[in-house]
Write an enzyme that holds these catalytic residues in place. Structure first.
Site, PDB file in Angstrom:
ATOM      1  N   PHE A 127       0.875  -1.167   0.000  1.00 29.16           N
ATOM      2  CA  PHE A 127       0.000   0.000   0.000  1.00 29.16           C
ATOM      3  C   PHE A 127       0.918   1.223   0.000  1.00 29.16           C
ATOM      4  O   PHE A 127       1.832   1.304   0.804  1.00 29.16           O
ATOM      5  CB  PHE A 127      -0.870  -0.038   1.261  1.00 29.16           C
ATOM      6  CG  PHE A 127      -2.088   0.828   1.175  1.00 29.16           C
ATOM      7  CD1 PHE A 127      -3.301   0.302   0.749  1.00 29.16           C
ATOM      8  CD2 PHE A 127      -2.026   2.164   1.526  1.00 29.16           C
ATOM      9  CE1 PHE A 127      -4.431   1.103   0.682  1.00 29.16           C
ATOM     10  CE2 PHE A 127      -3.156   2.965   1.455  1.00 29.16           C
ATOM     11  CZ  PHE A 127      -4.363   2.442   1.034  1.00 29.16           C
ATOM     12  N   ASP A 208       1.979  -4.804   8.536  1.00 33.94           N
ATOM     13  CA  ASP A 208       0.792  -3.981   8.345  1.00 33.94           C
ATOM     14  C   ASP A 208      -0.403  -4.937   8.311  1.00 33.94           C
ATOM     15  O   ASP A 208      -0.520  -5.751   7.390  1.00 33.94           O
ATOM     16  CB  ASP A 208       0.931  -3.215   7.021  1.00 33.94           C
ATOM     17  CG  ASP A 208      -0.255  -2.322   6.713  1.00 33.94           C
ATOM     18  OD1 ASP A 208      -1.369  -2.635   7.173  1.00 33.94           O
ATOM     19  OD2 ASP A 208      -0.068  -1.322   5.991  1.00 33.94           O
ATOM     20  N   TYR A 233     -10.969   0.850  10.410  1.00 32.22           N
ATOM     21  CA  TYR A 233     -12.194   1.183   9.671  1.00 32.22           C
ATOM     22  C   TYR A 233     -12.523   0.163   8.596  1.00 32.22           C
ATOM     23  O   TYR A 233     -13.518   0.294   7.901  1.00 32.22           O
ATOM     24  CB  TYR A 233     -12.094   2.596   9.060  1.00 32.22           C
ATOM     25  CG  TYR A 233     -10.813   2.878   8.297  1.00 32.22           C
ATOM     26  CD1 TYR A 233     -10.621   2.398   7.017  1.00 32.22           C
ATOM     27  CD2 TYR A 233      -9.789   3.614   8.883  1.00 32.22           C
ATOM     28  CE1 TYR A 233      -9.448   2.642   6.326  1.00 32.22           C
ATOM     29  CE2 TYR A 233      -8.611   3.868   8.202  1.00 32.22           C
ATOM     30  CZ  TYR A 233      -8.445   3.384   6.918  1.00 32.22           C
ATOM     31  OH  TYR A 233      -7.281   3.617   6.248  1.00 32.22           O
ATOM     32  N   LYS A 234     -11.680  -0.863   8.428  1.00 32.88           N
ATOM     33  CA  LYS A 234     -11.967  -1.896   7.422  1.00 32.88           C
ATOM     34  C   LYS A 234     -12.756  -3.021   8.096  1.00 32.88           C
ATOM     35  O   LYS A 234     -13.911  -2.833   8.447  1.00 32.88           O
ATOM     36  CB  LYS A 234     -10.665  -2.344   6.761  1.00 32.88           C
ATOM     37  CG  LYS A 234     -10.090  -1.208   5.900  1.00 32.88           C
ATOM     38  CD  LYS A 234      -8.711  -1.455   5.346  1.00 32.88           C
ATOM     39  CE  LYS A 234      -8.278  -0.237   4.519  1.00 32.88           C
ATOM     40  NZ  LYS A 234      -6.823  -0.191   4.286  1.00 32.88           N
ATOM     41  N   ARG A 383     -12.564  -5.946  -6.433  1.00 29.97           N
ATOM     42  CA  ARG A 383     -12.422  -6.697  -5.183  1.00 29.97           C
ATOM     43  C   ARG A 383     -13.810  -6.943  -4.609  1.00 29.97           C
ATOM     44  O   ARG A 383     -14.635  -6.043  -4.556  1.00 29.97           O
ATOM     45  CB  ARG A 383     -11.590  -5.922  -4.156  1.00 29.97           C
ATOM     46  CG  ARG A 383     -10.136  -5.784  -4.522  1.00 29.97           C
ATOM     47  CD  ARG A 383      -9.329  -5.213  -3.354  1.00 29.97           C
ATOM     48  NE  ARG A 383      -9.948  -4.021  -2.782  1.00 29.97           N
ATOM     49  CZ  ARG A 383      -9.408  -3.317  -1.792  1.00 29.97           C
ATOM     50  NH1 ARG A 383      -8.267  -3.686  -1.251  1.00 29.97           N
ATOM     51  NH2 ARG A 383     -10.012  -2.239  -1.326  1.00 29.97           N
TER      52      ARG A 383
HETATM   53  C1  LIG Z   1      -6.065   0.965   4.246  1.00 26.80           C
HETATM   54  C2  LIG Z   1      -4.610   0.760   4.317  1.00 26.80           C
HETATM   55  C3  LIG Z   1      -3.753   1.778   4.760  1.00 26.80           C
HETATM   56  C4  LIG Z   1      -4.287   3.153   5.052  1.00 26.80           C
HETATM   57  O1  LIG Z   1      -3.495   3.928   5.893  1.00 26.80           O
HETATM   58  P1  LIG Z   1      -4.199   5.078   6.764  1.00 26.80           P
HETATM   59  O2  LIG Z   1      -3.096   5.711   7.483  1.00 26.80           O
HETATM   60  O3  LIG Z   1      -5.206   4.377   7.648  1.00 26.80           O
HETATM   61  O4  LIG Z   1      -4.898   5.989   5.809  1.00 26.80           O
HETATM   62  C5  LIG Z   1      -2.396   1.472   4.870  1.00 26.80           C
HETATM   63  N1  LIG Z   1      -1.912   0.254   4.557  1.00 26.80           N
HETATM   64  C6  LIG Z   1      -2.726  -0.735   4.111  1.00 26.80           C
HETATM   65  C7  LIG Z   1      -2.159  -2.086   3.774  1.00 26.80           C
HETATM   66  C8  LIG Z   1      -4.084  -0.509   3.970  1.00 26.80           C
HETATM   67  O5  LIG Z   1      -4.876  -1.475   3.525  1.00 26.80           O
END
Ligand SMILES: *Cc1c(COP(=O)(O)O)cnc(C)c1O
Length: 423
Positions: A127, A208, A233-234, A383
């Site tokens: 990400f 992560d 939030y996921k 997805r």
């Molecule tokens: C959703 C997501 C993020 C988002 O980072 P935020 O700081 O919460 O905006 C980071 N890494 C991964 C793998 C994600 O899926």
């Protein structure tokens, strides 16, 4: 298995988690298949937001120590609720910050490059925010990205080879940062194996967990993982921008956090207002400033359901849902043009499937026009994430049938082939 509606109904009838569908605000005209991007609001989460507001109303400043959920210790309390989801002890987990800020905190703490060990290993499918954070820390140490960042490439564009990752663990590596579940393909890595391989080479490793927490169980303590970070939030349904999470193995608790703030103080000394930092003995030391209480409030109610159900039951249903989805897509005559890029084996996959098709953007729009909410990933990914707590097998059935009808009649053609902002 068969592909009939009755079969889906039979699966629903024996689903122990089915009663939880009533706990969520489900729109009766839509089927939500995007819980891996933003989980839905539950009634319990709504209730705890209202309760925190009520406590503010009633107690004012005394809400820090009084009221239903005293704010002063809420980060720790929510940390202890998240701990069983990842196989950690309560003292190792905190609700704080966000994915990005928590990674910054952990890199500031654990990335201490020396002349011999200065490389950060990560992967090209990360990400992006994770890579930006890594870049920042290399810059802070005046180490070039070329010298300091070893990105493992994917051979097929979707998945990573653990052998290749491990082969990169040379003696110059300081820290490894990887995702538990890859956000596009849904590949689940073996945290245990990678951690062992890193430690064999004297390397620290952190993960992560954005796409696994609340969907896939972990045993971080037993596997000896050094640290981890995630958003809520996921799959945890904490609401847009809800406060994130952080794990630091207790063996590291004597170390001073790289970034320090007064909420990281030993709580009994915090209000002494000393110019010197007296760190908390637990993971609490990683906190920075005043916690974002209103963005933690929904998590109180949401995590309550995870505590009640247990992550193993959630994983079991999640695997059954995605297994059923894959089965339908493989059986239906009109969904054969998709490539399902998520690994097949349960041990190697998280809670969603990635379907690839050159017309993915339009197909997503067509699905939405039929009330099915998927997740578009540029350039060619759809997805689909059926979520254990609020999706049914009938939802999966309807999604697959709708997709088949769209493909059969090519109705996606009528939609504009343009990306939305957050599609
Ligand atoms: C959703 C997501 C993020 C988002 O980072 P935020 O700081 O919460 O905006 C980071 N890494 C991964 C793998 C994600 O899926």
């Amino acid at each position: 298995m068969d592909t009939s509606k009755q079969y889906a109904a039979r699966l629903d009838a024996t689903d122990a988690l089915a009663p939880y569908q009533k706990e969520f605000y489900l729109n009766k005209d839509t089927i939500y298949m995007d819980g891996n991007s933003l989980g839905l609001l539950s009634k319990r989460a709504e209730q705890t937001v209202l309760q925190v507001l009520e406590d503010w109303k009633t107690y004012g400043i005394d809400g820090w120590t009084d009221g239903q959920y005293p704010w002063f210790t809420l980060s720790e309390k929510l940390g202890s609720s998240m701990a069983p989801l990842i196989g950690a002890s309560a003292e190792e987990v905190l609700a704080m910050g966000s994915t990005t800020i928590n990674l910054h905190q952990l890199l500031a703490t654990f990335y201490q490059p020396t002349a011999d060990r200065y490389v950060i290993v990560s992967e090209a499918l990360s990400f992006p925010t994770d890579l930006y954070a890594i870049h920042s820390h290399l810059d802070l140490h005046s180490i070039s990205h070329k010298e300091g960042l070893r990105l493992i490439e994917s051979q097929d564009g979707h998945t990573l080879s653990e052998e290749e990752i491990i082969a990169s663990f040379d003696n110059d590596v300081a820290v490894v940062i990887l995702s538990s579940v890859l956000y596009r393909s849904g590949q689940l890595l073996s945290l245990e194996r990678l951690t062992k391989a890193a430690h064999d080479k004297g390397i620290l490793i952190g993960f992560d967990l954005c796409h696994s927490i609340g969907s896939v169980p972990h045993q971080l303590k037993q596997w000896d993982v050094d640290f981890a970070f995630w958003c809520t939030y996921k799959h945890l349904n904490g609401g847009p921008g809800s406060v994130g999470g952080l794990f630091v193995h207790e063996k590291h608790h004597t170390a001073l956090p790289g970034l320090r703030g007064w909420f990281g103080s030993d709580k009994s000394k915090q209000f002494d207002m000393s110019p010197l930092f007296h760190k908390s003995a637990s993971v609490g030391s990683y906190q920075l400033g005043t916690p974002h209480l209103l963005s933690m409030a929904p998590l109180i109610g949401s995590l309550d359901m995870f505590t009640e159900v247990g992550i193993e039951a959630i994983r079991k249903k999640s695997l059954a849902l995605t297994h059923y989805l894959r089965y339908l897509l493989n059986q239906l005559p009109d969904t054969q043009s998709f490539t399902i890029s998520t690994p097949v084996h349960d041990k190697e996959r998280g809670g969603h499937l990635l379907l690839e098709h050159p017309e993915a953007a339009r197909i997503c729009k067509a699905l939405k026009s039929h009330g099915i909410i998927p997740d578009f990933r540029s350039p060619n990914g759809v997805r689909i994430a059926p979520v254990a707590l609020y999706n049914s097998f009938t939802d999966v059935y309807k999604t697959a049938q709708t997709l088949a009808a769209i493909m059969k009649n090519k109705t996606y053609i009528q939609f504009e082939n343009k990306r939305g902002v957050i599609a």
